[in-house]
Write a protein that holds these residues in place. Structure first.
Motif, PDB file in Angstrom:
ATOM      1  N   PRO A  34       0.804  -1.183   0.024  1.00  0.00           N
ATOM      2  CA  PRO A  34       0.083  -0.024  -0.113  1.00  0.00           C
ATOM      3  C   PRO A  34       0.692   1.127   0.024  1.00  0.00           C
ATOM      4  O   PRO A  34       1.939   1.237   0.555  1.00  0.00           O
ATOM      5  N   HIS A  35       0.507   2.342  -0.690  1.00  0.00           N
ATOM      6  CA  HIS A  35       0.948   3.640  -0.788  1.00  0.00           C
ATOM      7  C   HIS A  35       1.458   4.012   0.747  1.00  0.00           C
ATOM      8  O   HIS A  35       2.642   4.595   0.848  1.00  0.00           O
ATOM      9  N   ASP A  36       0.731   4.106   1.844  1.00  0.00           N
ATOM     10  CA  ASP A  36       1.133   4.441   3.015  1.00  0.00           C
ATOM     11  C   ASP A  36       1.864   3.680   3.814  1.00  0.00           C
ATOM     12  O   ASP A  36       1.910   3.792   4.970  1.00  0.00           O
ATOM     13  N   ALA A  37       2.100   2.347   3.438  1.00  0.00           N
ATOM     14  CA  ALA A  37       2.860   1.393   4.161  1.00  0.00           C
ATOM     15  C   ALA A  37       4.375   1.839   4.548  1.00  0.00           C
ATOM     16  O   ALA A  37       5.041   2.609   3.752  1.00  0.00           O
ATOM     17  N   PRO A  38       4.911   1.728   5.480  1.00  0.00           N
ATOM     18  CA  PRO A  38       6.437   2.103   5.928  1.00  0.00           C
ATOM     19  C   PRO A  38       7.361   1.448   4.983  1.00  0.00           C
ATOM     20  O   PRO A  38       7.125   0.523   4.365  1.00  0.00           O
ATOM     21  N   ASN A  62       4.053   5.714  -7.019  1.00  0.00           N
ATOM     22  CA  ASN A  62       2.842   6.097  -6.294  1.00  0.00           C
ATOM     23  C   ASN A  62       1.441   4.872  -6.555  1.00  0.00           C
ATOM     24  O   ASN A  62       0.533   4.904  -6.400  1.00  0.00           O
ATOM     25  N   LYS A  65      -1.505   3.603  -4.496  1.00  0.00           N
ATOM     26  CA  LYS A  65      -2.515   4.550  -4.609  1.00  0.00           C
ATOM     27  C   LYS A  65      -3.745   4.186  -5.624  1.00  0.00           C
ATOM     28  O   LYS A  65      -4.770   4.289  -5.679  1.00  0.00           O
ATOM     29  N   LYS A 106      12.086   7.611   1.088  1.00  0.00           N
ATOM     30  CA  LYS A 106      10.963   8.061   2.059  1.00  0.00           C
ATOM     31  C   LYS A 106      10.550   9.409   1.852  1.00  0.00           C
ATOM     32  O   LYS A 106       9.299   9.802   1.767  1.00  0.00           O
ATOM     33  N   LEU A 109       8.542   9.733  -1.550  1.00  0.00           N
ATOM     34  CA  LEU A 109       7.211   8.840  -1.287  1.00  0.00           C
ATOM     35  C   LEU A 109       6.155   9.995  -0.572  1.00  0.00           C
ATOM     36  O   LEU A 109       5.066  10.131  -0.874  1.00  0.00           O
ATOM     37  N   LEU A 110       6.723  10.801   0.333  1.00  0.00           N
ATOM     38  CA  LEU A 110       5.870  11.727   1.045  1.00  0.00           C
ATOM     39  C   LEU A 110       5.238  12.798   0.257  1.00  0.00           C
ATOM     40  O   LEU A 110       4.366  13.425   0.286  1.00  0.00           O
TER      41      LEU A 110
END
Length: 112
Positions: A34-38, A62, A65, A106, A109-110
């Protein structure tokens, strides 16, 4: 074989391909997430860069998403891809290179 034998085989094959001018792509997460995974990376790409002296060029996208970690996309969407700078293993230790690549990924990705 063992993880060590696998790494040695991949390094040898990749080094031969790089010497021929080929491009080698390593997916450090090993699967879709998932896009929001660490961000969790394996060390294969950085270890290969250090073993061959070839720069590591990180790439983030991304896709998480649009395309779920399991299954197929449910609709349309756009996937953005960002190609980073070349990080030279000649300028950094393996740990420093890993940290630099990880931090760049990191941060990017943000922004996605």
């Amino acid at each position: 074989g063992s993880a060590r034998q696998a790494h040695q085989a991949v390094t040898q094959e990749s080094a031969e391909r790089l010497a021929k001018g080929d491009i080698v792509v390593i997916f450090p997460e090993g699967t879709r997430v998932p896009h929001d995974a660490p961000l969790r990376m394996t060390s294969g790409g950085v270890r290969l860069a250090c073993a061959t002296g070839v720069p590591a060029v990180p790439v983030v996208l991304n896709a998480g998403k649009v395309w779920p970690a399991k299954g197929w996309p449910s609709g349309r969407g756009q996937i953005r891809v960002v190609v980073g700078p070349a990080f030279s293993p000649r300028d950094l230790s393996q740990q420093e290179l890993s940290r630099a690549v990880h931090e760049w990924m990191k941060d990017e990705l943000l922004r996605l």
